[in-house]
Write an enzyme that holds these catalytic residues in place. Structure first.
Site, PDB file in Angstrom:
ATOM      1  CB  THR A   1      -5.904   0.396   3.961  1.00  0.00           C
ATOM      2  OG1 THR A   1      -6.852   0.277   5.267  1.00  0.00           O
ATOM      3  CG2 THR A   1      -4.915   1.423   4.439  1.00  0.00           C
TER       4      THR A   1
ATOM      5  CD  GLN B   1      -6.659   3.776  -2.943  1.00  0.00           C
ATOM      6  OE1 GLN B   1      -5.558   3.665  -2.605  1.00  0.00           O
ATOM      7  NE2 GLN B   1      -7.754   3.820  -1.996  1.00  0.00           N
TER       8      GLN B   1
ATOM      9  CG  ASN C   1      38.846  24.754 -14.744  1.00  0.00           C
ATOM     10  OD1 ASN C   1      39.018  26.016 -13.772  1.00  0.00           O
ATOM     11  ND2 ASN C   1      37.948  23.927 -14.314  1.00  0.00           N
ATOM     12  CE1 TYR C   2      33.595  28.558 -18.452  1.00  0.00           C
ATOM     13  CE2 TYR C   2      33.525  30.110 -16.323  1.00  0.00           C
ATOM     14  CZ  TYR C   2      33.096  29.682 -17.476  1.00  0.00           C
ATOM     15  OH  TYR C   2      31.846  29.875 -17.838  1.00  0.00           O
TER      16      TYR C   2
ATOM     17  N   GLY D   1      -1.714   6.411  -0.309  1.00  0.00           N
ATOM     18  CA  GLY D   1      -2.124   7.453   0.878  1.00  0.00           C
ATOM     19  C   GLY D   1      -1.501   8.692   0.464  1.00  0.00           C
TER      20      GLY D   1
ATOM     21  NE  ARG E   1      -1.492  10.467   9.740  1.00  0.00           N
ATOM     22  CZ  ARG E   1      -1.940   9.580   9.996  1.00  0.00           C
ATOM     23  NH1 ARG E   1      -2.069   8.970  11.219  1.00  0.00           N
ATOM     24  NH2 ARG E   1      -2.142   8.421   8.988  1.00  0.00           N
TER      25      ARG E   1
ATOM     26  CG  ASP F   1       2.977   3.696   6.502  1.00  0.00           C
ATOM     27  OD1 ASP F   1       2.669   2.622   6.465  1.00  0.00           O
ATOM     28  OD2 ASP F   1       2.002   4.647   6.872  1.00  0.00           O
TER      29      ASP F   1
ATOM     30  CG  LEU G   1      -1.695  -1.245   1.326  1.00  0.00           C
ATOM     31  CD1 LEU G   1      -2.715  -0.931   2.652  1.00  0.00           C
ATOM     32  CD2 LEU G   1      -2.695  -1.331   0.216  1.00  0.00           C
TER      33      LEU G   1
END
Ligand code: UD1
Ligand code: CA
Length: 479
Positions: free
Chosen positions: A84, A78, A392-393, A14, A18, A109, A11
């Site tokens: 559930t 679902q 390097n740049y 959900g 919370r 969970d 499952l």
């Protein structure tokens, strides 16, 4: 029991409100992997013919993750009906219509659940010929969980959800772990009968257990020995508690395998990490992702290693290392930053306040102090002077620098890439190296130094510097 007659439903549909998070609850990580991953790994470990995760909230994100890491899982969506019980109905629709056998239901969970515990549950379920067998646990603080109601003879009588429970029921410490084995046919029938008459207005899976009991089948409710295995995560306090417990278990396993860990509470080791014998981990060490550390190495204090390989007998102190290799006997830190593509050879050194990126630093070569080494290749046993910058740049493109073996570069050099320095070459302090240097040559930038005699007395009269210079002048005059 044949694998053909076993299905596992996970499952994960959900909303996880919370958690108060943009990220779906089951994608929150513990020990380096989403809870969904831990739960699917366990679900897949049962060897069942059908593994069916049920998803809805942020469906595409979850589906992509499942397809990437668990390609054999059959995703069930679902519909809009909540609960559930409804989730399980949607999953059952994905099974062959003539499927018979056991259906395991677990939740994404509940991340610490292991294969062995479910296997034991299946064994009891089959031995007793039950319609349903569910796992329970005794919690000091059962807040939020469904409570197990038992008859005077101890038999299973039902489950009441926390929000539907009265004061007497709330005092029950035995909780429903949310881990079940059902007989497929009994489950189908039970789900078709139950409604949504509860505080949440949802179709509860827990009601199916009672429905099966009323239909005359046996329902087992078995307490688990190790309550942590069924700890559920509904909010971030529980996420932290479960994560700390898993970390403690991972640390214990490594200690028993020969790793010294001074303070497991401040040492974080992902499940994906591997460590050799006689590794020592000092406080504040984080080992993340696909990291491994060879035997005899000491890591910490305060080190972050992400997706990095450390050889044997190496030392890494107070540094941040990502996507890098550190060779046998090499040393890093304190206070260095190794970015992806750093490859430090055996017995090499990346010292203090050094940043590296895409840098292959050969065996025995050293970058001891205050430097940036980017897009570079350095041979063996070369020494890069303090305060050296690999430029390097050019503002548009990145370029490579190639430094030979046994090179000695002076302090405060700039290597303007692309540049090649031959084996055994030297560069003088303060050199801005813009031209290639042949093997064995000394390169220096010649900018003549001028000293202006008496400048301080003339321009900073009455300063402490002027006074000191006057005194130095006087004493040398006396000699
Ligand atoms: C649930 C159980 C409770 C048990 C607890 C154990 C029910 C009614 N209650 O409560 O008895 O003590 O787990 O951890 O089953 N989900 C869906 N679809 C939905 C709703 C939820 O797939 O419509 C999934 C969630 O993503 C989650 C799992 O089902 O993975 C459990 O849902 P959650 O809302 O966390 O239930 P709990 O309140 O913890
Ligand atoms: Ca839950």
């Amino acid at each position: 029991m044949s694998e053909k007659h076993l299905a596992v439903i996970l499952l994960a549909a959900g909303e996880g409100t919370r958690m108060r998070s943009e990220l779906p609850k089951v994608m929150h990580e513990i020990a380096g992997l989403p809870m969904l991953h831990h739960a699917l790994a366990t679900a897949s470990g049962l060897g069942a013919a059908h593994v069916i995760p049920v998803i809805r909230h942020q469906r595409d994100l979850l589906a992509e993750y499942i397809e990437t890491f668990f390609g054999n899982a059959i995703i069930a969506d679902q519909d809009d009906l909540p609960g559930t019980g409804r989730a399980v109905e949607c999953a059952l629709a994905k099974l062959p219509a003539d499927f018979e056998g056991a259906v395991v239901v677990t939740s994404a969970d509940v991340p610490l659940l292991d294969v062995q515990t479910i296997e034991q549950l299946i064994d009891v379920h089959l031995e007793t010929g039950a319609g349903a067998t569910l796992l329970t646990a005794n919690f000091d603080d059962p807040t939020g969980y469904g409570r197990i109601m038992r008859n005077p003879d101890g038999g299973f009588a039902g489950i009441v959800e926390h929000r539907d429970a009265d004061a007497n029921q709330l005092a029950i410490s035995e909780i429903n772990a949310g881990v079940y084995v059902f007989d497929a046919q009994a489950l189908r029938t039970a789900l078709s009968k139950i409604g949504t008459q509860n505080a949440a207005g949802e179709k509860y899976l827990t009601d199916a257990a009672v429905e099966i009991l009323q239909a005359g089948a046996a329902v087992n409710a078995l307490p688990v020995g190790d309550a942590w295995l069924v700890a559920g995560v509904n909010n971030r306090v529980q996420l932290q508690e479960v994560s700390a417990e898993l970390n403690r278990r991972i640390a214990n396993a490594w200690m028993l395998a020969g790793v010294t860990i001074l303070d497991p509470a401040t040492t974080f080791i992902d499940v994906t990490v591997s460590l050799g014998e006689d590794v020592t981990l000092l406080p504040g060490t984080h080992l993340r992702g696909l990291t491994n550390v060879g035997s005899g190495s000491t890591i910490g204090p305060e080190v972050m290693l992400i997706d990095s390989q450390v050889g044997q007998n190496a030392v890494v102190v107070k540094s941040h290392v990502t996507g890098s290799k550190i060779g046998d006997g090499a040393s890093v830190g304190p206070f260095s930053y190794l970015r992806p593509g750093t490859d430090l050879g055996a017995d090499g050194k990346i010292g203090t306040f050094v940043e590296t990126k895409n840098a292959i630093i050969g065996a025995g070569s050293k970058v001891p102090h205050l430097s940036y080494v980017g897009d570079a290749e350095i041979g063996v046993e070369s020494n890069i002077g303090a305060g050296t910058i690999f430029a390097n740049y050019d503002g548009v493109n990145k370029h490579r620098s190639v430094i030979g073996s046994h090179v000695r570069s002076g302090s405060h050099n700039v290597f303007v890439a692309p540049i090649t320095i031959g084996d055994g070459a030297y560069t003088a302090a303060g050199t801005v190296v813009r031209k290639d240097v042949a093997a064995g040559d000394l390169a220096m930038t010649v900018a003549p130094q001028r000293n202006l005699a008496g400048w301080v007395l003339a321009n900073r009269a009455n300063s402490k510097a002027a006074k000191a210079s006057q005194e130095a002048q006087n004493s040398s005059d006396q000699n």
